[in-house]
Design a protein around this motif. Structure first.
Motif, short mmCIF file in Angstrom:
data_model
loop_
_atom_site.label_atom_id
_atom_site.label_comp_id
_atom_site.label_asym_id
_atom_site.label_seq_id
_atom_site.Cartn_x
_atom_site.Cartn_y
_atom_site.Cartn_z
N ILE A 221 -17.89 -75.54 -13.39
CA ILE A 221 -18.76 -76.23 -14.38
C ILE A 221 -19.62 -75.16 -15.03
CG2 ILE A 221 -20.52 -77.80 -14.45
CD1 ILE A 221 -17.58 -78.89 -13.39
N GLU A 222 -19.35 -74.76 -16.40
CA GLU A 222 -20.01 -73.71 -16.95
C GLU A 222 -21.64 -74.10 -17.45
OE1 GLU A 222 -17.78 -71.25 -19.46
OE2 GLU A 222 -16.71 -70.29 -18.01
N HIS A 223 -21.48 -75.55 -17.84
CA HIS A 223 -22.84 -75.98 -18.38
C HIS A 223 -22.75 -77.65 -17.91
CE1 HIS A 223 -25.93 -77.53 -20.88
NE2 HIS A 223 -26.61 -76.49 -20.57
N THR A 224 -23.78 -77.97 -17.39
CA THR A 224 -23.94 -79.29 -17.35
C THR A 224 -25.28 -79.78 -17.64
OG1 THR A 224 -23.63 -81.53 -16.02
CG2 THR A 224 -24.26 -79.37 -14.79
N SER A 225 -25.66 -80.99 -18.27
CA SER A 225 -26.89 -81.43 -18.66
C SER A 225 -27.67 -82.08 -17.19
CB SER A 225 -26.89 -82.49 -19.54
OG SER A 225 -26.50 -83.70 -19.13
N SER A 226 -28.97 -82.34 -17.53
CA SER A 226 -29.53 -82.87 -16.24
C SER A 226 -29.19 -84.11 -15.87
CB SER A 226 -31.30 -82.73 -16.55
OG SER A 226 -31.35 -83.63 -17.60
N HIS A 227 -28.63 -84.88 -16.89
CA HIS A 227 -28.26 -86.26 -16.85
C HIS A 227 -26.66 -86.31 -16.16
CE1 HIS A 227 -31.37 -87.53 -19.20
NE2 HIS A 227 -31.20 -86.87 -20.00
N LYS A 228 -25.89 -85.34 -16.01
CA LYS A 228 -24.75 -85.13 -15.14
C LYS A 228 -23.55 -85.97 -15.66
CE LYS A 228 -26.93 -82.15 -11.79
NZ LYS A 228 -27.17 -82.11 -10.38
N TRP A 229 -22.77 -85.99 -16.71
CA TRP A 229 -21.91 -86.97 -16.94
C TRP A 229 -20.47 -86.19 -17.37
CZ3 TRP A 229 -17.75 -88.53 -19.27
CH2 TRP A 229 -17.27 -90.10 -18.76
N ASN A 230 -19.72 -85.94 -16.38
CA ASN A 230 -18.28 -85.50 -16.58
C ASN A 230 -17.27 -86.13 -15.55
OD1 ASN A 230 -18.24 -83.87 -14.21
ND2 ASN A 230 -19.94 -82.70 -15.16
N LEU A 231 -16.18 -86.39 -16.16
CA LEU A 231 -15.28 -86.92 -15.53
C LEU A 231 -14.14 -85.84 -15.19
CD1 LEU A 231 -13.46 -89.60 -14.53
CD2 LEU A 231 -12.55 -89.45 -16.76
N ILE A 232 -13.55 -86.09 -13.61
CA ILE A 232 -12.47 -85.08 -13.38
C ILE A 232 -11.47 -85.91 -12.49
CG2 ILE A 232 -11.74 -83.12 -11.62
CD1 ILE A 232 -14.45 -81.98 -12.33
N GLY A 233 -10.22 -86.14 -12.93
CA GLY A 233 -9.33 -87.06 -12.36
C GLY A 233 -7.99 -86.83 -12.97
N ILE A 234 -7.32 -88.01 -12.87
CA ILE A 234 -5.84 -88.08 -13.36
C ILE A 234 -5.60 -89.28 -14.04
CG2 ILE A 234 -4.85 -86.77 -11.55
CD1 ILE A 234 -3.66 -89.45 -10.49
N VAL A 235 -4.62 -89.40 -14.73
CA VAL A 235 -4.10 -90.42 -15.68
C VAL A 235 -2.78 -90.66 -15.90
CG1 VAL A 235 -4.49 -89.45 -17.88
CG2 VAL A 235 -4.81 -91.80 -17.85
N SER A 236 -2.15 -91.52 -15.95
CA SER A 236 -0.67 -91.80 -16.43
C SER A 236 -0.46 -91.44 -17.56
CB SER A 236 -0.29 -93.05 -16.05
OG SER A 236 1.15 -93.28 -16.19
N LYS A 237 0.96 -90.57 -17.65
CA LYS A 237 1.02 -89.86 -19.23
C LYS A 237 1.22 -91.00 -20.03
CE LYS A 237 4.46 -87.21 -21.53
NZ LYS A 237 5.74 -86.46 -21.16
N ASN A 238 1.89 -92.11 -19.62
CA ASN A 238 2.28 -93.19 -20.74
C ASN A 238 0.92 -93.74 -21.11
OD1 ASN A 238 4.81 -92.40 -20.26
ND2 ASN A 238 4.85 -93.69 -18.40
N ALA A 239 -0.43 -93.70 -20.85
CA ALA A 239 -1.27 -94.44 -21.12
C ALA A 239 -2.04 -93.86 -22.53
CB ALA A 239 -2.48 -94.46 -20.08
N PRO A 240 -2.10 -94.48 -23.31
CA PRO A 240 -2.77 -93.87 -24.68
C PRO A 240 -4.29 -93.12 -24.57
CG PRO A 240 -2.14 -96.10 -25.02
CD PRO A 240 -2.03 -95.92 -23.78
N ILE A 241 -4.42 -91.98 -24.88
CA ILE A 241 -5.60 -91.23 -24.73
C ILE A 241 -6.60 -91.76 -25.94
CG2 ILE A 241 -4.98 -89.50 -26.75
CD1 ILE A 241 -6.38 -87.37 -24.85
N GLN A 242 -7.85 -91.63 -25.26
CA GLN A 242 -9.07 -92.44 -25.76
C GLN A 242 -10.38 -91.76 -25.27
OE1 GLN A 242 -8.75 -96.47 -24.82
NE2 GLN A 242 -10.65 -96.44 -23.73
N ALA A 243 -11.24 -91.55 -26.18
CA ALA A 243 -12.49 -91.00 -25.98
C ALA A 243 -13.33 -91.31 -24.63
CB ALA A 243 -13.46 -91.06 -27.16
N THR A 244 -13.24 -92.69 -24.49
CA THR A 244 -13.84 -92.82 -23.18
C THR A 244 -12.97 -93.23 -22.21
OG1 THR A 244 -13.42 -95.30 -24.08
CG2 THR A 244 -15.62 -94.49 -24.43
N ALA A 245 -12.58 -92.08 -21.56
CA ALA A 245 -11.41 -92.04 -20.61
C ALA A 245 -11.79 -92.73 -19.26
CB ALA A 245 -11.37 -90.46 -20.12
#
Length: 336
Positions: A221-245
């Motif tokens: 985590i090279e930089h994170t804001s004080s509010h701390k919002w980041n997502l780490i996980g997995i997704v099925s390859k077949n699901a369309p990608i979108q900004a709101t993961a």
């Protein structure tokens, strides 16, 4: 053995008195009959000692002239045999990993070559090409030839082992991110993701896809804001990608504001999850396709969280999925 007449003593064998003698060695008293018996016993014991002496001498000669027959040497030989077998097994496993990883890389290279073949054939037939085309084609060929010998996503290093002077070869199949959408940018040859501009959702996905086996990935985590919002996980390859993961069906993972993402839905305090992620933390994502499980570990705090994945809700193959929201937040993918 010296004998001395002893009055009023009994033979230690028969209990009789006549003609008693005492053995200086054992201080026992014997009558005339049994003093000879005792002497014979001592003679027999001497014969056994002489025999053992001969056996011991032969053993010394054997171990001196045939050193490999010594039990300690046999122990070393067995250790050597077991070590070689372990090294050979590690080498076999390493070759399998290389073949699997290189097969994926070679498949992409073949596709690129096929496209280039079509371009070159068309350019030659139509006599329609310029210096810029020639430079681009040549650069592409040079890059492919270089990467065939040393693919950028495969690394070989030596790791620790229980035997200090025997280094275990570890195959690291490097992952990279190559798909993104939203307010996010992929940099440093697919290793760094950065939120660009002002606050806003952005998502990246890995180039690799996973359906079998166990896989470990480490992020800084090279930089994170004080509010701390980041997502780490997995997704099925077949699901369309979108900004709101976080609300993509088949998304599973953890968000740094204490939410857990399960099949595109957010849950607070799920299984007691509380994020402890801070700037410069190293986070490990462990994917176990065989057990249908993912695990997140903070290497600084050793805090660990696990999720069981329903493959009906999140079909194979899986891909790594990261999401950012706040401006300038960034996460780096490390070599394993």
């Amino acid at each position: 053995m010296a004998s001395v007449k002893v009055n009023r003593s009994l033979c230690s064998i028969c209990g009789k008195v006549p003609s008693l003698s005492i053995c200086v060695g054992c201080q026992r008293v014997f009558c005339t009959e049994h003093v000879e018996q005792h002497r014979l016993e001592l003679s027999n014991l001497l014969d056994k000692i002489i025999f053992e002496h001969g056996q011991c001498k032969q053993t010394i000669i054997k171990y001196t002239e045939e050193s490999n027959s010594h039990p300690l040497m046999k122990q070393i030989n067995e250790w050597e045999k077991q070590s070689i077998e372990k090294i050979q097994q590690v080498a076999i496993d390493a070759r399998k990993q290389i073949l699997n990883a290189f097969g994926h890389f070679a498949s992409n290279a073949i596709t690129t070559m096929k496209n280039l073949t079509e371009e070159l054939t068309k350019a030659q037939n139509e006599d329609n090409f310029f210096e810029t085309d020639l430079r681009r084609w040549m650069d592409t060929f040079i890059k492919i030839k270089k990467e065939l010998d040393k693919p950028p996503t495969i690394n070989i290093r030596k790791g620790g082992t229980d035997v200090p002077f025997i280094s275990k070869i570890i195959i690291s199949v490097s992952e990279i991110f190559d798909k993104s959408t939203g307010r996010i940018s992929i940099k440093d040859e697919g290793k760094l993701i950065v939120n660009t501009g002002s606050n806003g959702y952005g998502t990246v996905r890995s180039k690799g896809e996973y359906s079998t086996g166990k896989h470990r990935f480490r992020f800084k985590i090279e930089h994170t804001s004080s509010h701390k919002w980041n997502l780490i996980g997995i997704v099925s390859k077949n699901a369309p990608i979108q900004a709101t993961a976080y609300n993509i069906p088949t998304s599973f993972g953890w968000i740094a504001n204490n939410f857990v993402c399960l099949n595109g839905k957010l849950y607070s305090d799920f299984n007691g999850y509380k994020s402890d992620i801070e700037k410069n933390d190293i986070i490990e994502l462990f994917i176990d396709c065989n057990q249908h499980m993912i695990r997140l570990t903070n290497e600084r705090t050793h805090y660990t969280h696990e999720l069981t994945i329903d493959t009906i809700l999140c079909p194979f193959p899986w891909q790594i999925q990261l999401g950012l929201y706040y401006s300038k937040d960034c996460i780096r993918l490390l070599w394993r």
